[in-house]
Design an enzyme around this catalytic site. Structure first.
Site, PDB file in Angstrom:
ATOM      1  N   GLU A  21      -5.793  -4.789  10.350  1.00  0.00           N
ATOM      2  CA  GLU A  21      -4.769  -3.764  10.533  1.00  0.00           C
ATOM      3  C   GLU A  21      -5.074  -2.947  11.784  1.00  0.00           C
ATOM      4  OE1 GLU A  21      -2.666  -2.647   6.678  1.00  0.00           O
ATOM      5  OE2 GLU A  21      -4.569  -1.585   6.650  1.00  0.00           O
ATOM      6  N   GLY A  43       1.997   2.493  10.703  1.00  0.00           N
ATOM      7  CA  GLY A  43       2.919   3.614  10.573  1.00  0.00           C
ATOM      8  C   GLY A  43       3.615   4.012  11.860  1.00  0.00           C
ATOM      9  N   SER A  70       3.016  -1.880  10.380  1.00  0.00           N
ATOM     10  CA  SER A  70       4.458  -1.906  10.654  1.00  0.00           C
ATOM     11  C   SER A  70       5.132  -3.230  10.298  1.00  0.00           C
ATOM     12  CB  SER A  70       4.739  -1.522  12.115  1.00  0.00           C
ATOM     13  OG  SER A  70       4.350  -0.173  12.347  1.00  0.00           O
ATOM     14  N   ASN A  75       0.857  -1.184   0.000  1.00  0.00           N
ATOM     15  CA  ASN A  75       0.000   0.000   0.000  1.00  0.00           C
ATOM     16  C   ASN A  75       0.895   1.237   0.000  1.00  0.00           C
ATOM     17  OD1 ASN A  75      -1.833   2.009   0.460  1.00  0.00           O
ATOM     18  ND2 ASN A  75      -2.476   1.275   2.489  1.00  0.00           N
ATOM     19  N   LYS A 120       0.057   4.223  -0.407  1.00  0.00           N
ATOM     20  CA  LYS A 120      -0.644   5.401   0.154  1.00  0.00           C
ATOM     21  C   LYS A 120      -0.435   6.623  -0.750  1.00  0.00           C
ATOM     22  CE  LYS A 120      -0.398   3.269   4.644  1.00  0.00           C
ATOM     23  NZ  LYS A 120      -0.399   3.398   6.096  1.00  0.00           N
ATOM     24  N   HIS A 143      -9.715   1.176   4.423  1.00  0.00           N
ATOM     25  CA  HIS A 143      -8.473   1.398   5.181  1.00  0.00           C
ATOM     26  C   HIS A 143      -8.767   2.332   6.348  1.00  0.00           C
ATOM     27  CE1 HIS A 143      -4.475   2.660   6.265  1.00  0.00           C
ATOM     28  NE2 HIS A 143      -4.052   1.552   5.674  1.00  0.00           N
ATOM     29  N   GLU A 180      -7.202   4.732   7.528  1.00  0.00           N
ATOM     30  CA  GLU A 180      -6.972   6.159   7.270  1.00  0.00           C
ATOM     31  C   GLU A 180      -8.211   6.797   6.648  1.00  0.00           C
ATOM     32  OE1 GLU A 180      -3.260   5.574   5.220  1.00  0.00           O
ATOM     33  OE2 GLU A 180      -2.327   5.073   7.140  1.00  0.00           O
TER      34      GLU A 180
HETATM   35  P1  PGA Z   1       2.504   0.461   7.609  1.00  0.00           P
HETATM   36  O1  PGA Z   1       1.041   0.621   6.952  1.00  0.00           O
HETATM   37  O2  PGA Z   1       3.076  -0.821   7.095  1.00  0.00           O
HETATM   38  O3  PGA Z   1       3.257   1.681   7.160  1.00  0.00           O
HETATM   39  O4  PGA Z   1       2.294   0.418   9.095  1.00  0.00           O
HETATM   40  C1  PGA Z   1       0.221  -0.479   6.729  1.00  0.00           C
HETATM   41  C2  PGA Z   1      -1.080  -0.050   6.106  1.00  0.00           C
HETATM   42  O5  PGA Z   1      -1.599   1.011   6.481  1.00  0.00           O
HETATM   43  O6  PGA Z   1      -1.618  -0.742   5.221  1.00  0.00           O
END
Ligand code: PGA
Length: 254
Positions: A166, A172, A212, A10, A12, A96, A98
């Site tokens: 997740e 993140g 992460s 991803n 983003k 997601h 976010e």
């Molecule tokens: P990250 O994000 O690996 O940077 O923690 C994962 C995601 O949001 O899909």
């Protein structure tokens, strides 16, 4: 049960044309297990989807990071499922955290989006996950179950859905869930599917972990029986994404 390992990248809201091309070159040159062992899907921002699709090796696939909830039309700024299909984009990430948290996408809205995307022929990575407050108050399973139910209520089939667990506190932050924490929630999600959708769907649906994940922690997570792959954010922009793809071989040695 023959659940093929799935590794999603991803990207983003990151990248320039030059950066995106560089990532694709790294992916194209990588030696990874065959398509029979691992399904690899990378998700660039909308504006780079066709570029990445045109340059990317044929055993890897692309996903959009979102799409509109219904048929396209007068919805400024949105991209419809029909458009993705028209461009032969096979996958879309929906729900997601976010988008759930920053853009206030509700469980029901996410369920509607998943159902519409599937109805148009897209395959969906559907994301669920609890916040730190929800985990600390002991409501993790209730939260992810409600998110999953909102999807299950709307879809006719789970055949083209990958469920991504997740935890928001792990995204993140560099604070990856422990293998035991991931396994516990994946087990509960599979049990939820078993009890509420059916044994076959529970056995065949891939439940992937995100938050992460990196080249150093993926192998131990991949050994967990209900972890069927990963959705990788930050590390998917780096060469270590190849190591995450290679962790699929852990399952073969079971
Ligand atoms: P990250 O994000 O690996 O940077 O923690 C994962 C995601 O949001 O899909």
């Amino acid at each position: 049960m023959g659940r093929k390992f799935f590794v999603g990248g991803n990207w983003k809201c990151n990248g320039t044309t030059a950066e995106v091309k560089k990532i694709v070159i790294t992916l194209n040159e990588a030696e990874v297990p065959s398509e029979d062992v691992v399904e690899v899907v990378v998700s660039p921002p909308f504006v780079f989807l066709t570029l990445v699709k045109s340059l990317l090796r044929s055993d890897f696939h692309v996903a959009a990071q979102n799409c509109w909830v219904r048929k396209g039309g007068a919805f400024t700024g949105e991209v419809s499922a029909e458009m993705l299909v028209n461009l032969a984009i096979p996958w879309v990430i929906i729900g997601h955290s976010e988008r759930r948290l920053i853009l206030n996408e509700s469980n029901e809205f996410v369920g509607d989006k998943v159902a519409y995307a599937l109805s148009q022929g897209l395959k969906v990575v559907a994301c669920v996950g609890e916040t730190l407050e929800q985990r600390e108050s002991g409501s993790t399973v209730a939260v992810v179950s409600a998110q999953t139910k909102a999807i299950a209520d709307k879809v006719l089939s789970w055949e083209n859905i990958v469920l991504a667990y997740e935890p928001v506190w792990a995204i993140g932050t560099g604070k990856v869930a422990s293998p035991a924490q991931a396994q516990e929630v994946h087990f509960e999600l599979r049990k939820w599917l078993h009890d509420n959708v059916g044994a076959e769907v529970a056995a065949s649906t891939r439940i992937i972990y995100g938050g992460s994940v990196n080249g150093a922690n993926c192998t131990e997570l991949a050994t967990q029986p209900d972890v069927d792959g990963f959705l990788v954010g930050g590390a998917s922009l780096k060469p270590e994404f190849i190591d995450v793809i290679k962790s699929a071989t852990v399952k073969k040695n079971d």
